[in-house]
Design a protein around this motif. Structure first.
Motif, PDB file in Angstrom:
ATOM      1  N   UNK A 263      -2.970  -5.018   5.258  1.00 24.09           N
ATOM      2  CA  UNK A 263      -1.566  -4.910   5.929  1.00 24.09           C
ATOM      3  C   UNK A 263      -0.536  -4.985   5.166  1.00 24.09           C
ATOM      4  N   UNK A 264       0.559  -4.628   6.047  1.00 27.13           N
ATOM      5  CA  UNK A 264       1.873  -4.668   5.117  1.00 27.13           C
ATOM      6  C   UNK A 264       2.814  -3.894   5.858  1.00 27.13           C
ATOM      7  N   UNK A 265       3.842  -3.361   5.245  1.00 19.30           N
ATOM      8  CA  UNK A 265       4.775  -2.299   5.716  1.00 19.30           C
ATOM      9  C   UNK A 265       4.861  -1.342   4.824  1.00 19.30           C
ATOM     10  N   UNK A 266       5.582  -0.324   5.268  1.00 14.48           N
ATOM     11  CA  UNK A 266       6.128   0.815   4.386  1.00 14.48           C
ATOM     12  C   UNK A 266       7.519   1.241   4.803  1.00 14.48           C
ATOM     13  N   UNK A 267       8.281   1.358   3.594  1.00  9.34           N
ATOM     14  CA  UNK A 267       9.859   1.925   3.971  1.00  9.34           C
ATOM     15  C   UNK A 267       9.874   3.162   3.107  1.00  9.34           C
ATOM     16  N   UNK A 268      10.205   4.172   4.099  1.00 12.36           N
ATOM     17  CA  UNK A 268      10.628   5.437   3.626  1.00 12.36           C
ATOM     18  C   UNK A 268      12.392   5.327   3.301  1.00 12.36           C
ATOM     19  N   UNK A 269      12.645   5.671   2.222  1.00 10.98           N
ATOM     20  CA  UNK A 269      13.890   6.034   1.831  1.00 10.98           C
ATOM     21  C   UNK A 269      14.507   7.170   2.306  1.00 10.98           C
ATOM     22  N   UNK A 270      15.818   7.147   2.469  1.00 11.59           N
ATOM     23  CA  UNK A 270      16.610   8.329   3.165  1.00 11.59           C
ATOM     24  C   UNK A 270      16.012   9.536   2.483  1.00 11.59           C
ATOM     25  N   UNK A 271      15.556  10.643   3.186  1.00 17.15           N
ATOM     26  CA  UNK A 271      15.266  11.822   2.440  1.00 17.15           C
ATOM     27  C   UNK A 271      13.582  11.880   2.391  1.00 17.15           C
ATOM     28  N   UNK A 272      12.989  10.603   1.979  1.00 12.72           N
ATOM     29  CA  UNK A 272      11.432  10.768   1.991  1.00 12.72           C
ATOM     30  C   UNK A 272      10.735  11.145   3.269  1.00 12.72           C
ATOM     31  N   UNK A 273       9.678  11.976   3.115  1.00 13.17           N
ATOM     32  CA  UNK A 273       8.893  12.245   4.141  1.00 13.17           C
ATOM     33  C   UNK A 273       7.382  12.086   4.031  1.00 13.17           C
ATOM     34  N   UNK A 274       6.974  11.346   3.142  1.00 12.99           N
ATOM     35  CA  UNK A 274       5.557  11.036   2.763  1.00 12.99           C
ATOM     36  C   UNK A 274       5.457   9.740   2.060  1.00 12.99           C
ATOM     37  N   UNK A 275       4.384   8.945   2.474  1.00 15.71           N
ATOM     38  CA  UNK A 275       3.833   7.733   1.740  1.00 15.71           C
ATOM     39  C   UNK A 275       2.449   7.687   2.010  1.00 15.71           C
ATOM     40  N   UNK A 276       1.786   6.584   1.039  1.00 14.07           N
ATOM     41  CA  UNK A 276       0.437   6.402   1.167  1.00 14.07           C
ATOM     42  C   UNK A 276       0.027   4.900   1.563  1.00 14.07           C
ATOM     43  N   UNK A 277      -1.036   4.803   2.259  1.00 12.28           N
ATOM     44  CA  UNK A 277      -1.603   3.374   2.059  1.00 12.28           C
ATOM     45  C   UNK A 277      -3.050   3.701   1.609  1.00 12.28           C
ATOM     46  N   UNK A 278      -3.392   2.644   0.731  1.00 14.61           N
ATOM     47  CA  UNK A 278      -4.904   2.420   0.230  1.00 14.61           C
ATOM     48  C   UNK A 278      -5.564   1.389   0.568  1.00 14.61           C
ATOM     49  N   UNK A 279      -6.873   1.611   1.133  1.00 10.36           N
ATOM     50  CA  UNK A 279      -7.769   0.690   1.408  1.00 10.36           C
ATOM     51  C   UNK A 279      -8.856   0.464   0.632  1.00 10.36           C
ATOM     52  N   UNK A 280      -9.265  -0.594   0.024  1.00  6.05           N
ATOM     53  CA  UNK A 280     -10.249  -0.655  -0.911  1.00  6.05           C
ATOM     54  C   UNK A 280     -11.773  -0.528  -0.235  1.00  6.05           C
ATOM     55  N   UNK A 281     -12.507   0.263  -0.513  1.00 10.46           N
ATOM     56  CA  UNK A 281     -14.124   0.278   0.087  1.00 10.46           C
ATOM     57  C   UNK A 281     -14.908  -0.356  -0.894  1.00 10.46           C
ATOM     58  N   UNK A 282     -15.854  -1.127  -0.307  1.00  9.88           N
ATOM     59  CA  UNK A 282     -16.705  -1.859  -1.235  1.00  9.88           C
ATOM     60  C   UNK A 282     -18.101  -1.121  -1.248  1.00  9.88           C
ATOM     61  N   UNK A 283     -18.616  -0.904  -2.486  1.00 10.55           N
ATOM     62  CA  UNK A 283     -19.988  -0.321  -2.574  1.00 10.55           C
ATOM     63  C   UNK A 283     -21.084  -0.740  -2.524  1.00 10.55           C
ATOM     64  N   UNK A 284     -22.321  -0.336  -1.952  1.00 15.49           N
ATOM     65  CA  UNK A 284     -23.406  -1.205  -1.833  1.00 15.49           C
ATOM     66  C   UNK A 284     -24.473  -0.239  -2.038  1.00 15.49           C
ATOM     67  N   UNK A 285     -25.677  -0.932  -2.165  1.00 16.24           N
ATOM     68  CA  UNK A 285     -26.981  -0.015  -2.268  1.00 16.24           C
ATOM     69  C   UNK A 285     -27.800   0.062  -1.007  1.00 16.24           C
TER      70      UNK A 285
END
Length: 110
Positions: free
Chosen positions: A54-76
């Motif tokens: 969780x958190x927040x994103x801030x787009x600076x003036x003129x920006x139109x795209x940002x990303x959010x990364x979520x970590x996925x845990x591998x298993x067998x």
């Protein structure tokens, strides 16, 4: 503001990054802020499928795209594909058009 769905193969160990893209339909002349948080679906943090984020994103003036990364845990474990949600809320200086994305974890265990 809108957010895209995303998917990734889970892997057999370690973590993988699942990247969501958040976009503004047009560039603004002032900063735009939005909050985000993951929510369980069939994939859960209690089952160690992914890391709650969780958190927040801030787009600076003129920006139109940002990303959010979520970590996925591998298993067998053999299991079905699973999903969780990434929710947007509390936008300032913009409206939310699409407030929820689906994160799809593709099982790769045979």
């Amino acid at each position: 503001i809108s957010i895209s769905d995303a998917s990734v193969r889970e892997g057999r160990r370690g973590t993988k990054s699942l990247v969501f893209t958040v976009t503004l339909s047009a560039a603004y002349d002032q900063a735009v802020t939005i909050n985000f948080a993951t929510a369980d679906g069939t994939a859960t943090t209690a089952d160690n499928d992914y890391v709650a984020t969780s958190g927040s994103l801030t787009f600076a003036p003129g920006e139109t795209s940002k990303t959010i990364t979520v970590q996925i845990k591998g298993d067998r474990r053999k299991e079905s594909n699973e999903h969780f949600f990434l929710n947007l809320s509390g936008a300032t200086n913009a409206l939310i058009r699409d407030s929820q994305a689906v994160g799809l974890i593709l099982d790769d265990d045979r």
